[in-house]
Design a protein around this motif. Structure first.
Motif, mmCIF file in Angstrom:
data_model
loop_
_atom_site.group_PDB
_atom_site.id
_atom_site.type_symbol
_atom_site.label_atom_id
_atom_site.label_comp_id
_atom_site.label_asym_id
_atom_site.label_seq_id
_atom_site.Cartn_x
_atom_site.Cartn_y
_atom_site.Cartn_z
ATOM 1 N N CYS A 61 1.016 -0.882 -0.073
ATOM 2 C CA CYS A 61 -0.022 0.353 0.119
ATOM 3 C C CYS A 61 0.855 1.238 -0.275
ATOM 4 O O CYS A 61 0.511 2.174 1.006
ATOM 5 N N TRP A 64 -1.185 4.299 -1.248
ATOM 6 C CA TRP A 64 -2.089 4.509 0.116
ATOM 7 C C TRP A 64 -1.765 6.114 0.784
ATOM 8 O O TRP A 64 -0.591 6.183 1.388
ATOM 9 N N TYR A 68 -4.399 5.812 5.925
ATOM 10 C CA TYR A 68 -5.072 4.042 5.888
ATOM 11 C C TYR A 68 -4.784 3.649 6.045
ATOM 12 O O TYR A 68 -4.359 2.714 5.143
ATOM 13 N N GLU A 99 -5.481 -4.114 -2.535
ATOM 14 C CA GLU A 99 -3.953 -3.393 -3.049
ATOM 15 C C GLU A 99 -4.831 -2.578 -3.155
ATOM 16 O O GLU A 99 -4.489 -1.310 -3.339
ATOM 17 N N GLY A 103 -8.611 -1.410 -2.629
ATOM 18 C CA GLY A 103 -8.036 -0.047 -1.377
ATOM 19 C C GLY A 103 -8.558 1.300 -1.446
ATOM 20 O O GLY A 103 -8.896 2.132 -0.753
ATOM 21 N N ILE A 107 -10.865 4.432 -0.632
ATOM 22 C CA ILE A 107 -9.965 5.349 0.008
ATOM 23 C C ILE A 107 -11.378 6.291 -0.709
ATOM 24 O O ILE A 107 -10.791 7.197 -0.230
ATOM 25 N N LYS A 115 -14.133 1.603 5.438
ATOM 26 C CA LYS A 115 -12.585 2.364 5.481
ATOM 27 C C LYS A 115 -12.550 1.670 6.413
ATOM 28 O O LYS A 115 -10.964 0.585 7.050
ATOM 29 N N LEU A 119 -10.115 -1.872 5.016
ATOM 30 C CA LEU A 119 -8.768 -1.269 4.722
ATOM 31 C C LEU A 119 -7.317 -2.209 5.604
ATOM 32 O O LEU A 119 -6.241 -2.774 4.667
ATOM 33 N N ALA A 123 -4.375 -4.036 4.221
ATOM 34 C CA ALA A 123 -2.805 -3.436 3.944
ATOM 35 C C ALA A 123 -2.401 -4.827 4.719
ATOM 36 O O ALA A 123 -0.342 -4.846 4.176
#
Length: 400
Positions: A61, A64, A68, A99, A103, A107, A115, A119, A123
């Motif tokens: 991730c 990201w 998050y 991912e 994800g 978001i 989330k 999430l 992750a």
């Protein structure tokens, strides 16, 4: 587009390279080169352990936002990671759909509760996802889906069928595009639902491919259920969410894909030298052309990513994603054809009975699907014609 590497970027590249060299050893040493198109079901448990090892060391991730669970790295640093990961011949990760696709979609479109729920487990690679888009009558034409969902109390009840569902046999969750408004047609009345796989109403049947692998599946929903609040975006407005996810699909990981293509091309050139096919001037010209095209493909991909980061392109705007898909899929299919020509007569027989393919036969067979999956050539050309060039929409139905 400024691709100049700063001192920080160079240091980051060395950090990635050194970490992979150190950790692709011991129990993970044998995983180099494992997985990939047509072989994504091989060594799954071992690759899952590797993917969790990456997560434990902060290598998932990367793009990201930090809040998050990501690292908030720049686009340039994400590209560096994917390049070095591919150059190390590290195994294909098992968490791509969670991912890289779901994800970022959560978001962008999900509720804070969604989330918080999903999430962290994506992750950490604690829950795996698969994609419930294509159907027997709605492959490239996604707007034609017939899977239906109705709200009963505090649950969605889902009936229908999905097909070509990658890695569904290993997933705990599936994101599903379903028709939630009776009488709706095309992209109207669709919703984007998050559905648990491990329940009586979900049946998964692997599809054995002509490469011998079984990464694809049929998924049948017969009264499958998911909670009412596991809908991403508004009811009946799931088309926008589904298209947003496809925009994430053609992100920075495609740069790593091209490093893999370069490795395959190097292998075909080595094979041509071994067989003597390199002495054929026509074939030699095709190999040289493939090398030049691959380099141009890389620069165009970087330019497209830079446009997305700068806000000057989108999946339905400047069309960089559609152009890239058309280019790489057709290039890769041609490479498979060249590999068969280089191998010569031996390409026509399997290495061992009953059906053991070598790497070049697998490349040829699987690459035939490159121009179909992930959006067929015809769909990509329609997107470019209608949404980018503003040409008249394709005529549907009886032309009489």
């Amino acid at each position: 587009m400024d691709l100049t590497q700063s001192a920080a970027d160079l240091a980051f590249r060395e950090e990635v390279r050194s970490w992979l060299e150190e950790h692709l050893s011991g129990e993970f040493a044998g995983l180099r080169g494992k997985g990939g198109s047509g072989r994504d079901d091989e060594f799954h448990d071992e690759r899952l352990a590797w993917n969790r090892h990456l997560a434990a060391h902060g290598w998932t991730c990367l793009g990201w936002p930090v809040e998050y669970g990501g690292r908030g790295l720049s686009l340039h640093q994400q590209v560096i990671f994917h390049e070095e990961y591919a150059r190390a011949d590290a195994p294909t990760r098992v968490n791509h759909l969670g991912e890289e696709l779901l994800g970022p979609t959560l978001i962008a479109f999900g509720t804070e509760e969604q989330k918080d729920r999903f999430l962290p487990k994506i992750a950490a690679v604690e829950e795996l996802w698969c994609q419930g888009y294509s159907e027997p009558g709605a492959g490239s034409d996604l707007a034609n889906v017939s899977t239906r969902a109705r709200l009963e109390g505090d649950e969605w009840v889902i009936d229908g069928q999905k097909v070509w569902t990658s890695l569904a046999q290993f997933a705990q969750w599936i994101f599903v595009v379903a028709r939630t408004e009776a009488g709706s047609t095309r992209h109207h009345g669709l919703s984007f639902l998050l559905v648990p796989v491990d329940q009586p109403g979900v049946e998964i049947r692997p599809i054995v491919q002509n490469t011998g692998g079984a990464e694809f599946n049929e998924v049948f929903f017969t009264g499958a259920r998911t909670h009412a609040d596991l809908i991403v975006g508004e009811q009946g407005r799931g088309w926008g969410v589904a298209m947003g996810l496809l925009g994430f699909e053609r992100g920075v990981s495609t740069i790593g894909q091209q490093v893999g293509f370069a490795r395959e091309l190097d292998g075909v050139i080595a094979l041509a030298k071994e067989t003597g096919a390199i002495e054929d001037p026509v074939l030699r010209d095709r190999l040289a052309t493939a090398r030049a095209e691959l380099e141009v493909m890389r620069w165009n991909a970087l330019r497209g990513l830079a446009g997305l980061e700068g806000g000057s392109d989108s999946a339905a705007g400047g069309g960089a994603g559609s152009i890239a898909k058309l280019v790489w899929s057709n290039w890769h299919r041609r490479l498979g054809e060249i590999a068969m020509e280089v191998a010569g007569a031996r390409s026509l027989a399997t290495a061992n009975a009953p059906y053991e393919l070598d790497a070049w036969q697998s490349l040829f067979l699987f690459s035939r699907a490159d121009t179909i999956y992930g959006g067929s050539d015809e769909v990509q050309r329609n997107i470019l014609a209608e949404r980018v060039l503003g040409l008249p929409k394709e005529v549907k139905g009886d032309l009489r």
